[in-house]
Every structure is written in structure tokens, then in C-alpha cells.
Design an enzyme around this catalytic site. Structure first.
Site, short mmCIF file in Angstrom:
data_model
loop_
_atom_site.label_atom_id
_atom_site.label_comp_id
_atom_site.label_asym_id
_atom_site.label_seq_id
_atom_site.Cartn_x
_atom_site.Cartn_y
_atom_site.Cartn_z
N ASP A 187 0.89 -1.24 -0.02
CA ASP A 187 -0.09 0.00 -0.06
C ASP A 187 0.90 1.18 0.16
O ASP A 187 1.41 1.48 1.06
CB ASP A 187 -0.94 0.05 1.25
CG ASP A 187 -1.95 1.10 1.39
OD1 ASP A 187 -1.55 2.06 0.49
OD2 ASP A 187 -3.01 1.10 2.18
N ASN B 263 1.57 5.48 -10.79
CA ASN B 263 0.27 5.26 -11.49
C ASN B 263 -0.92 4.95 -10.41
O ASN B 263 -1.98 5.30 -10.73
CB ASN B 263 0.44 4.24 -12.62
CG ASN B 263 -0.93 3.84 -13.09
OD1 ASN B 263 -1.61 4.43 -13.74
ND2 ASN B 263 -1.44 2.72 -12.51
N SER C 160 -3.98 14.37 -13.80
CA SER C 160 -5.35 14.10 -14.47
C SER C 160 -5.88 15.53 -14.85
O SER C 160 -5.49 16.53 -14.42
CB SER C 160 -6.55 13.59 -13.54
OG SER C 160 -7.73 13.58 -14.05
N TYR D 70 -10.85 14.04 -5.36
CA TYR D 70 -10.12 13.20 -6.50
C TYR D 70 -9.57 14.55 -7.31
O TYR D 70 -8.39 14.42 -7.61
CB TYR D 70 -11.22 12.48 -7.42
CG TYR D 70 -10.30 11.96 -8.68
CD1 TYR D 70 -9.55 10.82 -8.52
CD2 TYR D 70 -10.42 12.39 -9.80
CE1 TYR D 70 -8.80 10.27 -9.57
CE2 TYR D 70 -9.66 12.10 -10.88
CZ TYR D 70 -8.96 10.92 -10.76
OH TYR D 70 -8.23 10.38 -11.94
N LYS E 173 -5.42 15.20 -7.49
CA LYS E 173 -4.52 15.16 -8.79
C LYS E 173 -3.85 16.75 -8.95
O LYS E 173 -2.61 16.74 -9.40
CB LYS E 173 -5.36 14.79 -10.12
CG LYS E 173 -6.03 13.72 -9.96
CD LYS E 173 -4.68 12.57 -10.09
CE LYS E 173 -4.90 11.19 -10.24
NZ LYS E 173 -3.96 10.30 -10.16
N THR F 111 -11.19 2.69 -19.05
CA THR F 111 -10.77 1.72 -17.91
C THR F 111 -11.99 1.50 -17.12
O THR F 111 -13.05 2.04 -17.39
CB THR F 111 -9.63 2.30 -17.30
OG1 THR F 111 -10.31 3.33 -16.34
CG2 THR F 111 -8.50 2.60 -18.02
#
Length: 249
Positions: free
Chosen positions: A52, A79, A130, A143, A147, A177
Site C-alpha cells: 500500500d 500510477n 489528470s 479526487y 490530482k 478503463t
């Protein structure tokens, strides 16, 4: 000729798997990791570490395994990441710990682990940012913020640790994805949402994991030796267009 030693976090599926497979195909020695067990279809020559990255001890362990198996690490690709579809008001402490832990702290932990060796031997770090860190997607507050952190960290590493270390970020758009499919599924009308998103891509298609992997390989190569501190948008033209749609004019 020495074969480069590459760490790719989150290489079990999606974009990470495409990156792993392309590095293997070009002859690199690859170590990858994830919180789960080794994927059964992962190439046998890839060293897998169940870890992790949000834990600094795990980040150091990943590096140690890479050095023990292959030697000096010359490329790190951060990634590993998770996505959460919530606004600030809907986000609880556990959500914060999960998303910021993997996306932000995990990227920081891995960079901090590899930097001493790269400063001695030179190296390249490629972080996965992103377009959501450049323009906020709705109901993805943590999120988006995670980023944006990755982008800022990328520039700081390039400034603080060049010229020995080059550090760049790749900022994917809609890449097909499981994570992207999950995001479309959250829409009121997933089919319409997907069609509308596709219409906003001048490239005429959504991205594939291989599109991002190709960019990562270039940034890790000597062809990009004068490139550092940059955040490369790879989104099929999505963010370059006006939100006004041609069909209305």
C-alpha cells in the site's frame, strides 16, 4: 547494455498494466505493486509486491525489493490511484484518508523513497495526474484536489532535484478503463452521458490505456532528456475545445 529498472505502482490493471507491458516489451526490468495479490496474467518477468503506497514503510519496501531483484532504479511511474464521486459535503474522513492517502501521500511516499538513489545515479519520475486536476469535474472534489497536488509536487521535484532527476506528469482525459466506466455509470443517463462526452473529443474517440503508456515511455526515454517539470495533457483534445457544441451553430 544495462536494462533500465522501472517501478510502476498500480500495475495490475488499466493504465498501469499497459505501462508495465510496454516497459517489458522494450526490455526494461519492471517491478509493480498493488494492494491485492499478484494478477494471474501478469508477465512472469515482472516482480510483484503486494503493498500500500500510502504507507511510507511499504514504499520503502517496494524500492528495496526492486533493488534486491534488479539493482538501481532509474525510472519511477506513480500510477496507483483511486477515484471517488462525491462533493465536499458528502465526503467523510474515511473518504479523505482513502483518496488522499493513495493519490497524494502515495505519490509523495514513492518519490521520497527513490530520490536519494536517483540523486546519486540520475533518474526520471513520471506521475499520473489528470485533467481533473486542471479543471474540476463535478462531484469529484477530493479526487480533483488529489490530482492538483500531484501536479504541484511534480513541478517541485523538478525544481528542487534537477538536473539529476527529471520529473514530469501525464494528465489523462477519458481513458476507457474500469474507473472511467464506473464514472459514466454514476450519470442519470449513462448512455447519453457517454455519447455527449465522446462528441466533445476532437480526436473522435476516447483514449485507450496504451495512449498514456506511450507518453510515459517517451518521458522516461533519452528523447525527452530536456523535458522536466511539465504536466502533459493527453485527452484527445477534450480540454482544448469551447464548451459550445458545433451542432448548435
Amino acid at each position: 547494455m544495462n536494462r533500465p529498472v522501472v517501478i510502476v505502482t498500480g500495475g495490475g490493471r488499466g493504465i498501469g498494466r499497459a505501462i508495465v507491458e510496454m516497459f517489458v516489451a522494450q526490455g526494461s526490468q519492471v517491478v509493480s505493486c498493488g494492494r491485492g495479490a499478484r494478477p494471474g496474467d501478469l508477465a512472469t518477468e515482472v516482480e510483484w509486491v503486494q503493498a500500500d503506497v500510502s504507507r511510507s514503510a511499504d514504499a520503502r519496501h517496494i524500492l528495496e525489493r526492486a533493488e534486491q531483484r534488479f539493482g538501481t532504479v532509474s525510472v519511477l511511474v506513480n500510477n496507483a490511484g483511486v477515484q471517488l464521486e462525491k462533493s465536499v459535503l458528502d465526503t467523510d474522513d474515511a473518504d479523505w484518508d482513502e483518496v488522499m492517502g493513495i493519490n497524494a501521500r502515495g505519490t509523495f511516499n514513492m518519490c521520497r523513497a527513490v530520490l536519494p538513489g536517483m540523486l546519486r545515479n540520475a533518474g526520471s519520475i513520471i506521475n499520473l495526474g489528470s485533467i481533473s486536476g486542471l479543471a474540476a469535474d463535478p462531484n469529484m472534489a477530493i479526487y480533483n484536489a488529489s490530482k492538483a497536488f500531484v501536479h504541484g509536487l511534480t513541478r517541485s521535484i523538478a525544481v528542487d532535484h534537477g538536473p539529476q532527476v527529471r520529473c514530469n506528469a501525464v494528465c489523462p482525459g477519458w481513458i476507457m478503463t474500469a474507473m472511467a466506466e464506473d464514472a459514466f455509470a454514476m450519470a442519470h443517463d449513462p448512455v447519453k452521458a457517454k455519447a455527449d462526452a465522446l462528441a466533445r473529443h476532437p480526436a473522435g474517440r476516447f483514449g485507450q490505456p496504451e495512449d498514456i503508456a506511450q507518453t510515459v515511455l517517451w518521458l522516461a526515454s533519452d528523447a525527452a532528456r530536456f523535458v522536466t517539470g511539465q504536466c502533459f495533457v493527453v485527452d484527445g483534445g477534450l480540454t482544448c475545445a469551447s464548451p459550445l457544441q458545433p451542432r448548435f451553430f
